[in-house]
Design an enzyme around this catalytic site. Structure first.
Site, PDB file in Angstrom:
ATOM      1  N   ALA A 209       0.999  -1.310  -0.128  1.00 48.58           N
ATOM      2  CA  ALA A 209      -0.162  -0.002  -0.210  1.00 48.58           C
ATOM      3  C   ALA A 209       0.774   1.111   0.090  1.00 48.58           C
ATOM      4  CB  ALA A 209      -1.011   0.078   1.381  1.00 48.58           C
ATOM      5  N   ASN A 210       0.333   2.453   0.089  1.00 48.48           N
ATOM      6  CA  ASN A 210       1.060   3.669   0.180  1.00 48.48           C
ATOM      7  C   ASN A 210       0.505   4.562   1.161  1.00 48.48           C
ATOM      8  OD1 ASN A 210      -0.868   5.562  -1.331  1.00 48.48           O
ATOM      9  ND2 ASN A 210      -0.537   3.994  -2.928  1.00 48.48           N
ATOM     10  N   ARG A 211       0.911   5.833   1.583  1.00 45.39           N
ATOM     11  CA  ARG A 211       0.536   6.570   2.476  1.00 45.39           C
ATOM     12  C   ARG A 211      -0.696   7.557   2.294  1.00 45.39           C
ATOM     13  NH1 ARG A 211       4.298   6.508   6.279  1.00 45.39           N
ATOM     14  NH2 ARG A 211       6.390   5.740   5.764  1.00 45.39           N
ATOM     15  N   ALA A 275      -3.632   7.531  -5.403  1.00 43.51           N
ATOM     16  CA  ALA A 275      -2.270   7.171  -5.416  1.00 43.51           C
ATOM     17  C   ALA A 275      -2.329   5.654  -5.829  1.00 43.51           C
ATOM     18  CB  ALA A 275      -1.762   7.274  -4.099  1.00 43.51           C
TER      19      ALA A 275
END
Ligand code: C5P
Length: 402
Positions: A209-211, A275
């Site tokens: 995942a990402n932030r 994102a």
């Protein structure tokens, strides 16, 4: 442009209340009709006589005194104006608004109104930074309340920091831009928005995942809906509430996000703020991968994800206006300009995410269009969203993508 407008100006209890008088003067000079409401706290800092004299209109102070004026005085008052502005908005006032309290005239009006609301917070820096005030502001902004300021600087208590009421001219500009926005400019339009991160499964319990928090994308969806658009928000997994009046399609992976976007077409415009993970695992394990003592970690083979923005930009049913984001940590502008060409979208909203932008409440963006680059000041994400929605409405109205 402002001459036939009317605002309800709520003056709450803060030493900065005197600046509401100057704001009233600026508004009246521009032809805006100002109906003042003074809270008990506000009346400790400015007198009703001063406010009344400058507004040229009776000051409303008591909930119960309105009862005799008409059948339902406060409901009528709440629906009269084009905008409700709370200047200054004390910490107590913001807390009451966030929780829907209605224990005096001002808070009752704020709960009863169906008009846009703007707050100009003013308080000591410690109160502004308190988690309670942070949460109250986040909740108000998620509901679409506009915010002017606060600024940073000297405070009444010989302290300095964020929480100082924005200058009257600044609040005036924010009010003018809210009043000037063509109401319901996106009525009849369908806009697709992507938001949040994607989760790419490694096995049934692990993922890449990402932030991304989804705050900017969700705020854009809310701002577009506020202008009357039918909005489909395709969102990856986020911890923030759904915006009101928006159709939310929840997805996890990039592949699911692409499928949901294609299913949402046709659309007049698409704003890709998600994102999206560039890579997914080449094959996700069907069962939880086991750690075997003494064995080396398993290799993680990656495969390229579909590019949703590029796909929409070249789609047979391409939305007339396609907007992408460019989150960069270096060479922000050069990368954004190149990205616009490469992806084939009309606009790129570029931002530097090397600081506290991801997950934060503010964003400093540059809008890259065919016409060039515009640098926008650092603004709350909700304000970035409002400006972008207004630009998008103008571009669709003109039938051009610049
Ligand atoms: O290439 P990069 O990820 O930096 O581009 C960012 C822009 O492209 C964003 O608008 C993002 O939503 C979009 N994007 C996408 N699908 C991907 C990767 C990025 O839609 N797989």
């Amino acid at each position: 442009m402002l001459a036939d407008k009317r605002i309800l100006l709520i003056v709450a209890g803060s030493v900065a209340a005197y600046k509401a008088l100057e704001l009233t003067r600026l508004l009246r000079k521009a032809g805006v009709r100002v109906t003042p409401v003074l809270t008990a706290g506000g009346a400790r800092f400015v007198t009703p006589h001063a406010l009344q004299a400058i507004a040229g209109e009776a000051v409303h102070q008591e909930l119960w005194s309105l009862a005799g004026e008409a059948e339902i005085g406060h409901i009528r008052l709440a629906r009269l104006p084009d905008l409700v502005a709370v200047v200054p908005a004390s910490a107590d006032m913001l807390a009451k608004m966030a929780h829907g309290l209605a224990d005096d005239l001002a808070t009752t009006l704020l709960l009863a109104t169906d008009r846009p609301v703007l707050v100009a917070p003013a308080m000591n820096w410690a109160m502004w930074g308190h988690p309670a005030t942070r949460a109250n502001m986040a909740s108000l902004m998620a509901r679409g309340v506009a915010v002017a300021g606060p600024g940073e600087g000297a405070m009444a208590e010989a302290e300095s920091g964020p929480g100082r009421l924005a200058e009257p001219a600044e609040i005036f500009a924010a009010i003018a831009s809210l009043l000037g926005a063509a109401p319901r400019a996106l009525e009849g339009r369908h806009v697709l928005v992507t938001s949040g991160p994607t989760h790419e499964p490694i096995d049934p319990v692990r993922y890449i995942a990402n932030r991304s928090s989804g705050k900017q994308g969700h705020a854009i969806a809310a701002a577009l809906a506020a202008l009357g658009a039918r909005v489909t928000l395709v969102s990856g997994p986020v911890a923030i509430p759904d915006p009101a009046w928006v159709q939310v399609v929840r997805v996890e992976s990039a592949a699911e996000m692409l499928a949901a976007c294609e299913a949402a077409l046709p659309a007049d415009a698409a704003v890709c703020a998600a994102a999206v993970a560039d890579w997914r695992t080449a094959t996700a394990a069907g069962q939880k991968m086991k750690k075997v003592p003494g064995e080396a970690p398993p290799p993680l083979a990656l495969a390229l994800n579909p590019d949703i923005l590029a796909t929409l930009s070249t789609h047979a049913r391409r939305p007339r206006l396609v907007v992408g984001f460019a989150a960069e940590t270096e060479n922000v502008m050069a990368n954004a300009v190149a990205k616009r060409q490469r992806k084939g979208c009309d606009w790129i909203v570029a931002n530097d995410v090397s600081g506290d932008v991801m997950g934060g409440a503010e964003n400093a963006v540059h809008l890259v269009t065919e016409g060039g680059v515009e640098d926008w000041p650092r603004l709350p994400k909700a304000e970035v969203a409002r400006r972008l929605a207004a630009r998008l409405a103008a571009a669709l109205a003109e039938g051009v993508s610049a």
